[in-house]
Write a protein that holds these residues in place. Structure first.
Motif, mmCIF file in Angstrom:
data_model
loop_
_atom_site.group_PDB
_atom_site.id
_atom_site.type_symbol
_atom_site.label_atom_id
_atom_site.label_comp_id
_atom_site.label_asym_id
_atom_site.label_seq_id
_atom_site.Cartn_x
_atom_site.Cartn_y
_atom_site.Cartn_z
ATOM 1 N N HIS A 10 7.991 -12.022 -15.062
ATOM 2 C CA HIS A 10 7.138 -11.204 -14.197
ATOM 3 C C HIS A 10 7.104 -9.759 -14.696
ATOM 4 C CE1 HIS A 10 7.552 -14.634 -11.477
ATOM 5 N NE2 HIS A 10 6.646 -14.098 -10.685
ATOM 6 N N ARG A 11 8.264 -9.239 -15.042
ATOM 7 C CA ARG A 11 8.323 -7.857 -15.543
ATOM 8 C C ARG A 11 7.499 -7.698 -16.819
ATOM 9 N NH1 ARG A 11 14.068 -8.480 -14.118
ATOM 10 N NH2 ARG A 11 14.517 -7.193 -12.263
ATOM 11 N N GLU A 12 7.559 -8.683 -17.680
ATOM 12 C CA GLU A 12 6.828 -8.618 -18.944
ATOM 13 C C GLU A 12 5.329 -8.784 -18.733
ATOM 14 O OE1 GLU A 12 8.728 -11.708 -21.079
ATOM 15 O OE2 GLU A 12 10.559 -10.551 -21.470
ATOM 16 N N ALA A 13 4.938 -9.664 -17.811
ATOM 17 C CA ALA A 13 3.516 -9.910 -17.569
ATOM 18 C C ALA A 13 2.848 -8.758 -16.824
ATOM 19 C CB ALA A 13 3.346 -11.209 -16.772
ATOM 20 N N PHE A 14 3.612 -8.104 -15.930
ATOM 21 C CA PHE A 14 3.052 -7.031 -15.109
ATOM 22 C C PHE A 14 3.962 -5.797 -15.202
ATOM 23 C CE2 PHE A 14 2.068 -11.109 -12.946
ATOM 24 C CZ PHE A 14 0.697 -11.138 -13.186
ATOM 25 N N PRO A 15 3.924 -5.099 -16.317
ATOM 26 C CA PRO A 15 4.855 -3.978 -16.518
ATOM 27 C C PRO A 15 4.681 -2.844 -15.522
ATOM 28 C CG PRO A 15 3.190 -4.046 -18.250
ATOM 29 C CD PRO A 15 3.067 -5.322 -17.489
ATOM 30 N N ASP B 63 -0.300 -15.205 -16.765
ATOM 31 C CA ASP B 63 -1.190 -14.739 -17.830
ATOM 32 C C ASP B 63 -2.576 -14.365 -17.325
ATOM 33 O OD1 ASP B 63 -2.035 -17.261 -17.157
ATOM 34 O OD2 ASP B 63 -2.265 -17.985 -19.224
ATOM 35 N N GLU B 64 -2.789 -14.383 -16.014
ATOM 36 C CA GLU B 64 -4.121 -14.102 -15.487
ATOM 37 C C GLU B 64 -4.474 -12.614 -15.522
ATOM 38 O OE1 GLU B 64 -5.786 -15.919 -12.161
ATOM 39 O OE2 GLU B 64 -5.052 -17.935 -12.644
ATOM 40 N N GLY B 65 -3.466 -11.750 -15.426
ATOM 41 C CA GLY B 65 -3.756 -10.321 -15.420
ATOM 42 C C GLY B 65 -4.152 -9.839 -14.046
ATOM 43 N N SER B 66 -3.470 -8.819 -13.559
ATOM 44 C CA SER B 66 -3.727 -8.316 -12.210
ATOM 45 C C SER B 66 -4.798 -7.237 -12.201
ATOM 46 C CB SER B 66 -2.440 -7.754 -11.599
ATOM 47 O OG SER B 66 -2.691 -7.254 -10.300
ATOM 48 N N ARG B 67 -5.622 -7.250 -11.157
ATOM 49 C CA ARG B 67 -6.641 -6.229 -10.955
ATOM 50 C C ARG B 67 -6.229 -5.233 -9.871
ATOM 51 N NH1 ARG B 67 -11.227 -10.071 -9.231
ATOM 52 N NH2 ARG B 67 -12.183 -8.092 -8.612
#
Length: 223
Positions: A173-178, A147-151
């Motif tokens: 993983h797929r859902e968090a980082f589409p 849930d941290e969100g990638s930069r």
């Protein structure tokens, strides 16, 4: 090909690192994040391999905060000891080490982080907290940080027979980082390491090719 150096860490402390330089001008830089077994022969071989592909690569010895020169075997004793050492590290300190290692090879150009096992989670956090493109191999601890969100750009590699990372976790993983690439192989945990019983050469070869493609797109010369 490589050599051992010292890099700065928090405060006045320094830690060791294994560094390998390419033969010609670097295409970019890579911080290699270790498994729970330390900067052992396998991790050093990966650093050397990335240097052979034209990248300046460095593996910081995170365990130096607790014990100098840790190199563990892939057996029950090594797993138990590695887990104790990992639990003794603060992730903020580890992120500072990654940043310090990236600074140490900053002259190579753009920097990415590639991590394996526990280091796979370190790589994910480098993308989320440091904004560095990252490749995460079978990071079983990733789910706590989805849930941290990638930069930065992300690529993930998992084994479908990895009991520590079930299919549901891969889907998260797929859902968090589409926007990320998520690859699954017919293999178990640690399939990239030829010193593990779960080593799977075809999967490791394909994952390596995809990793190099990721590097070319995100930090390679002209990217």
């Amino acid at each position: 090909m490589g050599s051992r150096i010292t890099i700065g860490s928090d405060g006045m402390q320094c830690i060791g690192a294994y560094l390998a330089q390419p033969e010609h001008a670097p295409r970019g830089g890579i911080v290699v994040a270790q498994e729970i077994f330390g900067v052992n022969a396998h991790i050093r071989s990966l650093v050397d391999r990335f240097a052979a592909h034209g990248y300046c690569a460095i593996a910081p010895a995170f365990f130096d905060h607790l014990e100098t020169g840790v190199e563990l075997d892939y057996d029950a004793q090594g797993v138990a000891r590695g887990r104790v050492l990992v639990d003794g590290l603060d992730l903020d300190t580890v992120m500072a080490d990654v940043a310090s290692a990236a600074d140490a090879i900053g002259s190579a150009g753009r920097i990415a982080v590639i991590g394996y096992c526990w280091g796979g989670t370190v790589a994910l956090l480098a993308a989320c907290r440091l904004g560095l493109p990252a490749v995460s191999y079978y990071g079983a601890r990733n789910v706590a940080y989805l849930d941290e969100g990638s930069r930065a750009a992300l690529q993930f590699h998992f084994g479908e027979r990895d009991q520590s990372i079930p299919a549901m976790a891969v889907q998260r993983h797929r859902e968090a980082f589409p926007e990320a690439e998520v690859f699954v192989y017919p293999a178990g945990h640690g399939f990239n390491c030829d010193r593990r019983k779960d080593y799977d050469e075809p999967s490791a070869t394909l994952a390596a090719r995809r990793t190099l493609d990721f590097l070319e797109r995100n930090i390679g010369a002209g990217s």
